[in-house]
Design a protein around this motif. Structure first.
Motif, PDB file in Angstrom:
ATOM      1  N   VAL A  27       0.863  -1.170   0.000  1.00 45.57           N
ATOM      2  CA  VAL A  27       0.000   0.000   0.000  1.00 45.57           C
ATOM      3  C   VAL A  27       0.907   1.230   0.000  1.00 45.57           C
ATOM      4  CG1 VAL A  27      -1.770   1.258   1.267  1.00 45.57           C
ATOM      5  CG2 VAL A  27      -1.800  -1.241   1.234  1.00 45.57           C
ATOM      6  N   ARG A  28       0.662   2.145  -0.926  1.00 40.66           N
ATOM      7  CA  ARG A  28       1.462   3.359  -1.004  1.00 40.66           C
ATOM      8  C   ARG A  28       1.130   4.270   0.175  1.00 40.66           C
ATOM      9  NH1 ARG A  28      -1.055   3.974  -5.944  1.00 40.66           N
ATOM     10  NH2 ARG A  28      -1.540   6.109  -5.300  1.00 40.66           N
ATOM     11  N   MET A  29       2.142   4.967   0.663  1.00 41.53           N
ATOM     12  CA  MET A  29       1.954   5.842   1.826  1.00 41.53           C
ATOM     13  C   MET A  29       0.953   6.957   1.547  1.00 41.53           C
ATOM     14  SD  MET A  29       3.449   4.426   4.242  1.00 41.53           S
ATOM     15  CE  MET A  29       3.237   5.665   5.490  1.00 41.53           C
ATOM     16  N   ASP A  30       0.829   7.402   0.306  1.00 44.56           N
ATOM     17  CA  ASP A  30      -0.134   8.460   0.012  1.00 44.56           C
ATOM     18  C   ASP A  30      -1.577   7.959   0.063  1.00 44.56           C
ATOM     19  OD1 ASP A  30       0.203   6.978  -2.370  1.00 44.56           O
ATOM     20  OD2 ASP A  30      -0.277   8.699  -3.625  1.00 44.56           O
ATOM     21  N   GLU A  31      -1.771   6.636   0.122  1.00 40.55           N
ATOM     22  CA  GLU A  31      -3.113   6.063   0.247  1.00 40.55           C
ATOM     23  C   GLU A  31      -3.579   5.981   1.701  1.00 40.55           C
ATOM     24  OE1 GLU A  31      -3.932   2.641  -2.728  1.00 40.55           O
ATOM     25  OE2 GLU A  31      -1.778   2.522  -2.280  1.00 40.55           O
ATOM     26  N   VAL A  32      -2.627   6.018   2.626  1.00 36.85           N
ATOM     27  CA  VAL A  32      -2.929   5.782   4.039  1.00 36.85           C
ATOM     28  C   VAL A  32      -3.925   6.787   4.619  1.00 36.85           C
ATOM     29  CG1 VAL A  32      -1.928   5.689   6.362  1.00 36.85           C
ATOM     30  CG2 VAL A  32      -0.822   4.484   4.466  1.00 36.85           C
ATOM     31  N   PRO A  33      -3.737   8.107   4.422  1.00 35.59           N
ATOM     32  CA  PRO A  33      -4.704   9.041   5.025  1.00 35.59           C
ATOM     33  C   PRO A  33      -6.150   8.777   4.591  1.00 35.59           C
ATOM     34  CG  PRO A  33      -2.760  10.229   4.267  1.00 35.59           C
ATOM     35  CD  PRO A  33      -2.640   8.817   3.755  1.00 35.59           C
ATOM     36  N   THR A  40     -11.201   2.410   7.160  1.00 33.66           N
ATOM     37  CA  THR A  40     -10.771   1.095   6.670  1.00 33.66           C
ATOM     38  C   THR A  40      -9.644   0.542   7.526  1.00 33.66           C
ATOM     39  OG1 THR A  40     -11.399   1.742   4.439  1.00 33.66           O
ATOM     40  CG2 THR A  40      -9.924  -0.144   4.638  1.00 33.66           C
ATOM     41  N   ILE A  41      -8.724   1.427   7.928  1.00 31.79           N
ATOM     42  CA  ILE A  41      -7.618   1.024   8.808  1.00 31.79           C
ATOM     43  C   ILE A  41      -7.524   2.014   9.963  1.00 31.79           C
ATOM     44  CG2 ILE A  41      -6.318  -0.044   6.910  1.00 31.79           C
ATOM     45  CD1 ILE A  41      -4.391   2.395   7.086  1.00 31.79           C
ATOM     46  N   GLN A  42      -6.841   1.592  11.032  1.00 31.51           N
ATOM     47  CA  GLN A  42      -6.548   2.485  12.140  1.00 31.51           C
ATOM     48  C   GLN A  42      -5.355   3.359  11.755  1.00 31.51           C
ATOM     49  OE1 GLN A  42      -5.991   0.295  15.762  1.00 31.51           O
ATOM     50  NE2 GLN A  42      -8.081  -0.481  15.761  1.00 31.51           N
ATOM     51  N   SER A  43      -5.143   4.412  12.514  1.00 29.12           N
ATOM     52  CA  SER A  43      -3.988   5.264  12.237  1.00 29.12           C
ATOM     53  C   SER A  43      -2.701   4.474  12.478  1.00 29.12           C
ATOM     54  CB  SER A  43      -4.007   6.505  13.129  1.00 29.12           C
ATOM     55  OG  SER A  43      -3.697   6.158  14.460  1.00 29.12           O
ATOM     56  N   LEU A  44      -1.669   4.845  11.737  1.00 25.59           N
ATOM     57  CA  LEU A  44      -0.389   4.153  11.901  1.00 25.59           C
ATOM     58  C   LEU A  44       0.173   4.394  13.304  1.00 25.59           C
ATOM     59  CD1 LEU A  44       1.294   4.714   8.424  1.00 25.59           C
ATOM     60  CD2 LEU A  44      -0.310   2.933   9.161  1.00 25.59           C
ATOM     61  N   GLU A  45      -0.108   5.547  13.888  1.00 20.68           N
ATOM     62  CA  GLU A  45       0.350   5.837  15.245  1.00 20.68           C
ATOM     63  C   GLU A  45      -0.266   4.859  16.245  1.00 20.68           C
ATOM     64  OE1 GLU A  45      -0.998   8.233  13.213  1.00 20.68           O
ATOM     65  OE2 GLU A  45       0.872   9.203  12.648  1.00 20.68           O
ATOM     66  N   SER A  46      -1.564   4.614  16.117  1.00 22.12           N
ATOM     67  CA  SER A  46      -2.214   3.687  17.055  1.00 22.12           C
ATOM     68  C   SER A  46      -1.744   2.252  16.820  1.00 22.12           C
ATOM     69  CB  SER A  46      -3.739   3.786  16.974  1.00 22.12           C
ATOM     70  OG  SER A  46      -4.214   3.330  15.728  1.00 22.12           O
ATOM     71  N   LEU A  47      -1.472   1.901  15.575  1.00 26.25           N
ATOM     72  CA  LEU A  47      -0.957   0.562  15.285  1.00 26.25           C
ATOM     73  C   LEU A  47       0.463   0.403  15.822  1.00 26.25           C
ATOM     74  CD1 LEU A  47      -2.392   0.141  11.679  1.00 26.25           C
ATOM     75  CD2 LEU A  47      -3.139  -1.074  13.741  1.00 26.25           C
ATOM     76  N   ASN A  48       1.271   1.467  15.738  1.00 27.57           N
ATOM     77  CA  ASN A  48       2.612   1.415  16.327  1.00 27.57           C
ATOM     78  C   ASN A  48       2.531   1.226  17.838  1.00 27.57           C
ATOM     79  OD1 ASN A  48       3.972   1.714  13.894  1.00 27.57           O
ATOM     80  ND2 ASN A  48       4.155   3.937  14.081  1.00 27.57           N
ATOM     81  N   GLU A  49       1.619   1.955  18.490  1.00 22.79           N
ATOM     82  CA  GLU A  49       1.431   1.808  19.938  1.00 22.79           C
ATOM     83  C   GLU A  49       1.040   0.375  20.292  1.00 22.79           C
ATOM     84  OE1 GLU A  49      -1.323   4.728  21.413  1.00 22.79           O
ATOM     85  OE2 GLU A  49      -0.135   6.386  20.592  1.00 22.79           O
ATOM     86  N   LYS A  50       0.146  -0.206  19.517  1.00 26.94           N
ATOM     87  CA  LYS A  50      -0.292  -1.591  19.757  1.00 26.94           C
ATOM     88  C   LYS A  50       0.891  -2.539  19.628  1.00 26.94           C
ATOM     89  CE  LYS A  50      -2.978  -5.167  20.146  1.00 26.94           C
ATOM     90  NZ  LYS A  50      -3.768  -5.506  21.307  1.00 26.94           N
ATOM     91  N   ALA A  51       1.682  -2.369  18.563  1.00 24.88           N
ATOM     92  CA  ALA A  51       2.844  -3.242  18.356  1.00 24.88           C
ATOM     93  C   ALA A  51       3.816  -3.135  19.519  1.00 24.88           C
ATOM     94  CB  ALA A  51       3.529  -2.901  17.035  1.00 24.88           C
TER      95      ALA A  51
END
Length: 103
Positions: A27-33, A40-51
């Motif tokens: 997935v391209r980074m420009d698609e994430v926002p 569709t997905i959680q924020s990358l910050e919250s996923l980093n916290e979970k990891a």
């Protein structure tokens, strides 16, 4: 009969090829926002916290892929002892899919 066999063979080959395409897409980074905004997905910050809650340490690499229609956030973490860990999360809800030490 020969035409049917050729047609079936071509269909099978095309089907396998399209399955491979669906199997793993970066997935391209420009698609994430947009994916986050759509829910569709959680924020990358919250996923980093979970990891990091699963495996404390320092994040050394991340990657967002789409595997068979599911968004998977892959996080590499180095712990205090220098060991590398891979954490795969379901990007839609943060569920841990895999937690393994790199060899």
């Amino acid at each position: 009969m020969y035409k049917q066999l050729v047609s079936l063979s071509c269909a099978a080959i095309l089907g396998l090829g399209s399955a491979a395409v669906l199997a793993d897409d970066d997935v391209r980074m420009d698609e994430v926002p947009g994916l986050v905004e759509q829910g569709t997905i959680q924020s990358l910050e919250s996923l980093n916290e979970k990891a990091l809650s699963v495996q404390p340490g320092t994040i050394t690499d991340t990657d967002l892929d789409k595997h068979y229609g599911r968004y998977v956030y892959e996080v590499e973490i180095r712990d205090a002892q220098g060991q590398e860990w891979d954490i795969d999360l379901d990007a839609s809800n943060g569920d841990v899919l895999e937690h393994r030490r790199d060899d």
